[in-house]
Enzyme design. Structure first.
Site, PDB file in Angstrom:
ATOM      1  N   GLY A   1      -0.756  -9.864  -9.760  1.00  0.00           N
ATOM      2  CA  GLY A   1      -1.199  -9.917  -8.367  1.00  0.00           C
ATOM      3  C   GLY A   1      -2.565 -10.572  -8.266  1.00  0.00           C
ATOM      4  O   GLY A   1      -3.377 -10.253  -7.397  1.00  0.00           O
ATOM      5  N   ALA A   2      -2.801 -11.520  -9.167  1.00  0.00           N
ATOM      6  CA  ALA A   2      -4.141 -12.083  -9.348  1.00  0.00           C
ATOM      7  C   ALA A   2      -4.631 -12.881  -8.134  1.00  0.00           C
ATOM      8  O   ALA A   2      -5.843 -13.050  -7.968  1.00  0.00           O
ATOM      9  CB  ALA A   2      -4.167 -12.963 -10.600  1.00  0.00           C
ATOM     10  N   ALA A   3      -3.715 -13.359  -7.300  1.00  0.00           N
ATOM     11  CA  ALA A   3      -4.141 -14.122  -6.116  1.00  0.00           C
ATOM     12  C   ALA A   3      -4.350 -13.211  -4.903  1.00  0.00           C
ATOM     13  O   ALA A   3      -4.660 -13.690  -3.809  1.00  0.00           O
ATOM     14  CB  ALA A   3      -3.111 -15.202  -5.777  1.00  0.00           C
ATOM     15  N   GLY A   4      -4.204 -11.910  -5.085  1.00  0.00           N
ATOM     16  CA  GLY A   4      -4.350 -10.972  -3.964  1.00  0.00           C
ATOM     17  C   GLY A   4      -5.795 -10.600  -3.729  1.00  0.00           C
ATOM     18  O   GLY A   4      -6.716 -11.111  -4.368  1.00  0.00           O
TER      19      GLY A   4
ATOM     20  N   ARG B   1       4.516  -1.689   1.595  1.00  0.00           N
ATOM     21  CA  ARG B   1       5.550  -1.225   2.518  1.00  0.00           C
ATOM     22  C   ARG B   1       5.558  -2.117   3.751  1.00  0.00           C
ATOM     23  O   ARG B   1       4.564  -2.232   4.453  1.00  0.00           O
ATOM     24  CB  ARG B   1       5.281   0.214   2.930  1.00  0.00           C
ATOM     25  CG  ARG B   1       6.449   0.849   3.671  1.00  0.00           C
ATOM     26  CD  ARG B   1       6.067   2.214   4.193  1.00  0.00           C
ATOM     27  NE  ARG B   1       5.901   3.167   3.109  1.00  0.00           N
ATOM     28  CZ  ARG B   1       6.662   4.275   2.955  1.00  0.00           C
ATOM     29  NH1 ARG B   1       7.610   4.551   3.816  1.00  0.00           N
ATOM     30  NH2 ARG B   1       6.431   5.088   1.961  1.00  0.00           N
TER      31      ARG B   1
ATOM     32  N   GLY C   1      -1.346  -1.021  -8.639  1.00  0.00           N
ATOM     33  CA  GLY C   1      -0.437  -1.303  -7.520  1.00  0.00           C
ATOM     34  C   GLY C   1       0.342  -0.065  -7.100  1.00  0.00           C
ATOM     35  O   GLY C   1       0.863   0.662  -7.947  1.00  0.00           O
ATOM     36  N   ASN C   2       0.430   0.172  -5.811  1.00  0.00           N
ATOM     37  CA  ASN C   2       1.067   1.386  -5.280  1.00  0.00           C
ATOM     38  C   ASN C   2       2.582   1.274  -5.138  1.00  0.00           C
ATOM     39  O   ASN C   2       3.079   0.176  -4.938  1.00  0.00           O
ATOM     40  CB  ASN C   2       0.464   1.704  -3.907  1.00  0.00           C
ATOM     41  CG  ASN C   2      -0.870   2.393  -4.067  1.00  0.00           C
ATOM     42  OD1 ASN C   2      -1.049   3.217  -4.937  1.00  0.00           O
ATOM     43  ND2 ASN C   2      -1.818   2.021  -3.212  1.00  0.00           N
TER      44      ASN C   2
ATOM     45  N   ASP D   1     -10.295   7.229  -6.137  1.00  0.00           N
ATOM     46  CA  ASP D   1     -10.378   8.530  -5.467  1.00  0.00           C
ATOM     47  C   ASP D   1     -11.508   9.362  -6.082  1.00  0.00           C
ATOM     48  O   ASP D   1     -12.266  10.025  -5.368  1.00  0.00           O
ATOM     49  CB  ASP D   1      -9.041   9.259  -5.606  1.00  0.00           C
ATOM     50  CG  ASP D   1      -7.878   8.370  -5.191  1.00  0.00           C
ATOM     51  OD1 ASP D   1      -7.843   7.963  -4.019  1.00  0.00           O
ATOM     52  OD2 ASP D   1      -7.030   8.050  -6.043  1.00  0.00           O
TER      53      ASP D   1
ATOM     54  N   ARG E   1     -14.771   8.021  -4.908  1.00  0.00           N
ATOM     55  CA  ARG E   1     -14.957   8.397  -3.497  1.00  0.00           C
ATOM     56  C   ARG E   1     -15.411   9.852  -3.393  1.00  0.00           C
ATOM     57  O   ARG E   1     -16.285  10.189  -2.593  1.00  0.00           O
ATOM     58  CB  ARG E   1     -13.632   8.215  -2.742  1.00  0.00           C
ATOM     59  CG  ARG E   1     -13.272   6.766  -2.469  1.00  0.00           C
ATOM     60  CD  ARG E   1     -11.810   6.650  -2.033  1.00  0.00           C
ATOM     61  NE  ARG E   1     -11.507   5.306  -1.549  1.00  0.00           N
ATOM     62  CZ  ARG E   1     -10.270   4.850  -1.345  1.00  0.00           C
ATOM     63  NH1 ARG E   1      -9.220   5.636  -1.585  1.00  0.00           N
ATOM     64  NH2 ARG E   1     -10.069   3.624  -0.894  1.00  0.00           N
TER      65      ARG E   1
ATOM     66  N   HIS F   1      -1.900   9.590  -6.508  1.00  0.00           N
ATOM     67  CA  HIS F   1      -2.791   8.728  -5.722  1.00  0.00           C
ATOM     68  C   HIS F   1      -2.138   8.532  -4.354  1.00  0.00           C
ATOM     69  O   HIS F   1      -1.450   7.549  -4.099  1.00  0.00           O
ATOM     70  CB  HIS F   1      -3.011   7.372  -6.397  1.00  0.00           C
ATOM     71  CG  HIS F   1      -3.671   6.383  -5.472  1.00  0.00           C
ATOM     72  ND1 HIS F   1      -4.961   6.540  -5.029  1.00  0.00           N
ATOM     73  CD2 HIS F   1      -3.211   5.264  -4.869  1.00  0.00           C
ATOM     74  CE1 HIS F   1      -5.260   5.550  -4.203  1.00  0.00           C
ATOM     75  NE2 HIS F   1      -4.218   4.772  -4.087  1.00  0.00           N
TER      76      HIS F   1
END
Ligand code: NAX
Length: 328
Positions: free
Chosen positions: A11-14, A92, A130-131, A159, A162, A187
């Site tokens: 997902g390097a371009a995300g 999603r 990634g979820n 988390d 945070r 998560h």
């Protein structure tokens, strides 16, 4: 000269990639003396955008960046990698049910787990950002042949960070005064950030706060719903903080936990604290010589028990769903 460490990022371009790659290339993971070779995986339509990101990486002339390869085939990109940061996932979409989401991600993480088992270095460490991160990690490790399950983990460090930041702000102390923070479970919004075992300047955090209502009705929901609050404010999901936490997680795994402290990592459960085996759940862990261990012997009261159980139940539901889909 030191051999470069090969680090894969999917997902390097995300969005997260756009922060993560520059931090990695700058030496934030391995330090200024260890060269890094980046292996970047994307889906075919995103390769052109990724080429643009690589142009920018070139333009930084990072002294520690020894090389960059990009591609859309995991068996080529993961060849020989020592660390795999699995960030790319299927979000999603409108009208997508939970089962559809799990199935779409199974289509990503099952083949990536298989490719890692075929071509990655024997000692590869795999971090899933990634979820749905915990269950994606479970899918990847279940499809990774002979790679030991303990070489897979999922990110709850964001988390964790945070929770440290919220507690430090409430008590008006620097974040460095907070130790022994723990995120338990998934998560997701059911995660349980635990102040009963945390310490602030050597004092029990729950007692230092001295306000149960704040813990239950402000602290826990603020940490658990922080992702949604970022989207609401920024119009996009957390990216730089997620990249930073991914680096924190990987650095701790490679270099160990600080003396007298622990971190939160989602790891394959060994049954500790009544969390059943067969799921990837967040625990307090220490790391020595590249190996994590779940901190043992913490007392869990009824308040914490109920929250851990609820999050674990959600993880078991996700596990059952992906099992029914034949993804494990
Ligand atoms: P983006 O949608 O900006 O980027 C994801 C990238 O992954 C896209 O470029 C896409 O083309 C790529 N991709 C999709 N399928 C792929 C595949 N099979 N192989 C390689 N690449 C593929 O999302 P971004 O904001 O970067 O977030 C990435 C993931 O992190 C999401 O799943 C997100 O939900 C998750 N997050 C996890 C967090 C955590 O704490 N565990 C926090 C931040 C973030 O929400």
């Amino acid at each position: 000269t030191t051999t470069p460490v090969k680090v894969a990022v999917t997902g390097a371009a995300g969005q997260i990639g756009y922060s993560l790659l520059f931090r990695l290339a700058a030496g934030d993971l391995l330090g200024p003396d260890t060269p890094i070779e980046l292996r970047l995986l994307e889906i075919t339509p995103a390769l052109k955008a990724l080429e643009g990101v690589v142009m920018e990486l070139d333009d930084c002339a990072f002294p520690t960046l020894a090389g960059v390869q990009i591609g859309d085939d995991p068996t080529t990109v993961f060849d020989g990698v020592n660390l795999a940061l699995l960030v790319g996932a299927r979000p999603r979409g409108p009208g997508m049910e939970r089962g559809d989401l799990l199935e779409a991600n199974g289509g990503i993480f099952a083949p990536q787990g298989k490719a890692l088992s075929e071509v990655a270095a024997d000692d590869v460490k795999v971090v899933v950002t990634g979820n749905p991160a915990n269950t994606n990690a479970l899918i990847a490790l279940s499809n990774a042949g002979d790679i030991p399950a303990r070489q897979f983990s999922a990110l709850t460090r964001l988390d964790h960070n945070r929770a440290i930041a919220q507690l430090a702000a409430r008590l008006q102390v620097p974040v460095t005064e907070v130790k022994h923070m723990t995120i338990w479970g998934n998560h997701s919004a059911t995660q349980y950030p635990d102040l009963f075992h945390a310490e602030v300047s050597g004092r029990n955090a729950y007692e230092a706060v001295g306000d149960h209502d704040w813990v239950e009705n402000t602290f826990i929901p603020t940490v658990a719903k922080r992702g949604a609050a970022i989207i609401e404010a920024r119009g996009a999901s957390s990216a730089a903080s997620a990249a930073s936490a991914t680096i924190d997680h990987a650095r701790t795994w490679l270099q160990g936990t600080a003396e007298g402290d622990w971190v939160s990592m989602a790891v394959p459960s060994d049954g500790s604290y009544g969390v059943p085996e067969g799921i990837v759940s967040s625990f307090p862990v220490t790391v020595t010589d590249g190996e994590w261990s779940i901190v043992q012997g913490l007392e869990i009261d009824d308040f914490s028990r109920a929250r851990i159980d609820a999050s674990v139940e959600e993880l078991q539901g996700e596990r059952d769903a992906v099992q029914e889909l034949g993804l494990l």
